[in-house]
Design a protein around this motif. Structure first.
Motif, PDB file in Angstrom:
ATOM      1  N   TYR A 106       0.901  -1.141  -0.013  1.00 21.96           N
ATOM      2  CA  TYR A 106       0.053   0.055   0.039  1.00 21.96           C
ATOM      3  C   TYR A 106       1.022   1.056   0.010  1.00 21.96           C
ATOM      4  O   TYR A 106       0.282   2.255  -0.247  1.00 21.96           O
ATOM      5  N   ARG A 138      -6.257  -9.142   1.962  1.00 22.90           N
ATOM      6  CA  ARG A 138      -7.617  -8.672   2.670  1.00 22.90           C
ATOM      7  C   ARG A 138      -8.223  -9.771   3.103  1.00 22.90           C
ATOM      8  O   ARG A 138      -9.198  -9.448   4.136  1.00 22.90           O
ATOM      9  N   GLN A 174      -6.054   4.944  11.087  1.00 24.18           N
ATOM     10  CA  GLN A 174      -6.739   5.251  10.074  1.00 24.18           C
ATOM     11  C   GLN A 174      -6.383   4.528   8.887  1.00 24.18           C
ATOM     12  O   GLN A 174      -7.443   4.387   7.841  1.00 24.18           O
ATOM     13  N   ARG A 175      -5.308   3.957   8.614  1.00 24.01           N
ATOM     14  CA  ARG A 175      -4.758   2.912   7.429  1.00 24.01           C
ATOM     15  C   ARG A 175      -5.628   1.834   7.596  1.00 24.01           C
ATOM     16  O   ARG A 175      -6.064   1.345   6.494  1.00 24.01           O
ATOM     17  N   ARG A 221      -8.748   1.411   8.791  1.00 25.64           N
ATOM     18  CA  ARG A 221     -10.006   1.661   8.417  1.00 25.64           C
ATOM     19  C   ARG A 221      -9.935   1.689   7.027  1.00 25.64           C
ATOM     20  O   ARG A 221     -11.046   1.335   6.337  1.00 25.64           O
ATOM     21  N   SER A 222      -9.344   2.617   6.424  1.00 25.34           N
ATOM     22  CA  SER A 222      -9.453   2.920   4.823  1.00 25.34           C
ATOM     23  C   SER A 222      -8.901   1.517   4.117  1.00 25.34           C
ATOM     24  O   SER A 222      -9.451   1.368   3.045  1.00 25.34           O
ATOM     25  N   THR A 223      -7.879   0.760   4.386  1.00 25.67           N
ATOM     26  CA  THR A 223      -7.556  -0.338   3.953  1.00 25.67           C
ATOM     27  C   THR A 223      -8.314  -1.763   4.269  1.00 25.67           C
ATOM     28  O   THR A 223      -8.824  -2.286   2.955  1.00 25.67           O
ATOM     29  N   TYR A 224      -8.842  -2.003   5.608  1.00 15.12           N
ATOM     30  CA  TYR A 224      -9.438  -3.083   5.401  1.00 15.12           C
ATOM     31  C   TYR A 224     -11.070  -2.934   6.018  1.00 15.12           C
ATOM     32  O   TYR A 224     -11.680  -4.025   6.253  1.00 15.12           O
ATOM     33  N   GLY A 225     -11.505  -1.397   6.287  1.00 15.40           N
ATOM     34  CA  GLY A 225     -12.805  -1.294   6.611  1.00 15.40           C
ATOM     35  C   GLY A 225     -13.125  -1.707   7.973  1.00 15.40           C
ATOM     36  O   GLY A 225     -14.066  -1.943   8.496  1.00 15.40           O
ATOM     37  N   ASP A 227     -12.714  -1.125  12.409  1.00 15.61           N
ATOM     38  CA  ASP A 227     -11.985  -0.029  13.486  1.00 15.61           C
ATOM     39  C   ASP A 227     -11.096  -0.842  14.426  1.00 15.61           C
ATOM     40  O   ASP A 227     -11.009  -1.989  14.434  1.00 15.61           O
TER      41      ASP A 227
END
Length: 370
Positions: A120, A151, A169-170, A172-176, A178
């Motif tokens: 990434y 994933r 934050q990564r 959350r954005s990479t794997y959805g 929390d």
């Protein structure tokens, strides 16, 4: 609290000496009966404390060159990780790309140092254009498969923990997903014994210090250029692929030291006047290690350093990892009247006991999650 029974620790590879490996040492204190599962283990390349642990490796570990340079094993690590079976009730995985993918049916808690940087943040990881790196072409060819693998394995994780807000934050954005924020401990005991370093014999205290793996994105070369041609002395502690290149042009006022013992590293920190941290980090660990010795930091304004460095209290920032900006930061630090008690207090905020208590609660408590 309901105990789950058998706990196992997982980590990508034990071939280096860095912050992630120090986290594993702390996990071993939190779960003293737990075996440590990893793909590769090089006793000479990592911390000696692992010699007394129950370390269980993948078949890749039989191949010597891969133990000495885990990046050579990159095309093989996904299948090797998928086949690395862990029989336990709870797995606590220290992962930056592989340990979250080990084969287990246990409840899995992943302490994430970063979603796989080579997938990434590829150019940053390899240093510029990925195709120019020896491992760049095979990595780019495998990237679609590796992203799918990464994933699918992440989806099976029960609980994610992040070592910093950036990584939170990564995730959350990479794997959805929390993730709870749990900063790692710095693990540097300033009161423990110290051992002198022969290469620094005759050097007076007060030098600038860099403690870092020698990788392109760590920007160690920019720190060296910042002191070249000056009276400021620089000590660089670290190993990595950039070592030969950096040594080839090292100025007389700089020393590059390889793997030091913890006792030697403590001595180096204790005699430093300032730490320089110029890398893109997900968590700013070394400023906390330095603070444990009342040493301030000149750090890159970004990433995890924003979470560990208090501007004007424990360090100063520069905005870009360029030699001239680093030099200006060092000059500002020289004029600052640093409060040793404030530095020591900042290090104490990230102590080991706090981390152990929280990780045990999360791992062993039924239904804990985010």
């Amino acid at each position: 609290m309901k105990a789950h029974g058998r706990v196992a620790i997982a980590h990508d590879y034990l071939t280096q000496r860095g912050g992630a490996e120090r986290v594993v040492l702390t996990l071993m204190k939190a779960f003293p009966e737990a075996p440590v599962h990893t793909t590769l283990y090089d006793p000479e390349g990592t911390y000696p404390e692992f010699a007394g642990a129950d370390v269980r490796t993948s078949p890749l570990n039989r191949i010597g060159p891969l133990r000495r340079d885990h990046r050579l094993a990159l095309p093989l690590l996904a299948p090797a990780s998928s086949r690395l079976r862990i029989d336990a009730d709870v797995v606590v995985a220290s992962s930056s790309g592989w340990a979250h993918g080990f084969d287990t049916e246990a409840r899995t808690v992943v302490y994430c140092h970063n979603p796989a940087r080579w997938l990434y943040q590829t150019d940053e990881y390899l240093g510029g254009t990925a195709w120019r790196s020896p491992i760049g072409p095979p990595l780019m060819a495998l990237r679609p498969f590796l992203k799918k693998w990464d994933r699918s394995r992440a989806d099976k994780v029960d609980v994610y923990l992040a070592n910093s807000r950036v990584v939170q934050q990564r995730i959350r954005s990479t794997y959805g997903r929390d993730a709870e924020l749990l900063p790692p401990p710095h693990g540097m005991d300033a009161a423990a014994p110290r051992e002198p370093v022969p290469e620094l014999e005759g050097w007076e205290p007060g030098y600038a210090l860099v403690v870092s793996r020698l990788l392109p994105y760590k920007n160690v070369d920019a720190v060296i250029e910042a002191v070249r041609g000056t009276d400021r002395r620089l000590v660089v502690v670290g190993r990595g692929p950039e070592e030969a290149r950096l040594r080839a042009t090292l100025p007389d006022n700089a020393r590059l030291l390889g793997g030091l013992s913890d006792a030697q590293l403590r001595a180096v920190y204790a005699d430093a006047g300032v730490l320089v941290a110029a890398s893109h980090e997900d968590f700013g660990l070394t400023p906390l290690e330095a603070a444990a010795f009342a040493v301030p930091v000149v750090a890159l304004r970004g990433g995890g350093f924003l979470e560990t460095v208090l501007e004007g209290e424990t360090g100063v920032f520069f905005d870009s990892p360029e030699p001239d900006q680093i030099a200006v930061g060092l000059a500002i630090s020289d004029k600052q009247d640093w409060d040793a008690e404030r530095l020591l207090a900042r290090a104490e905020e990230f102590g080991e006991a706090r981390f152990i208590d929280r990780i045990r609660t999360i791992a062993l408590e039924e239904g804990t999650g985010v």
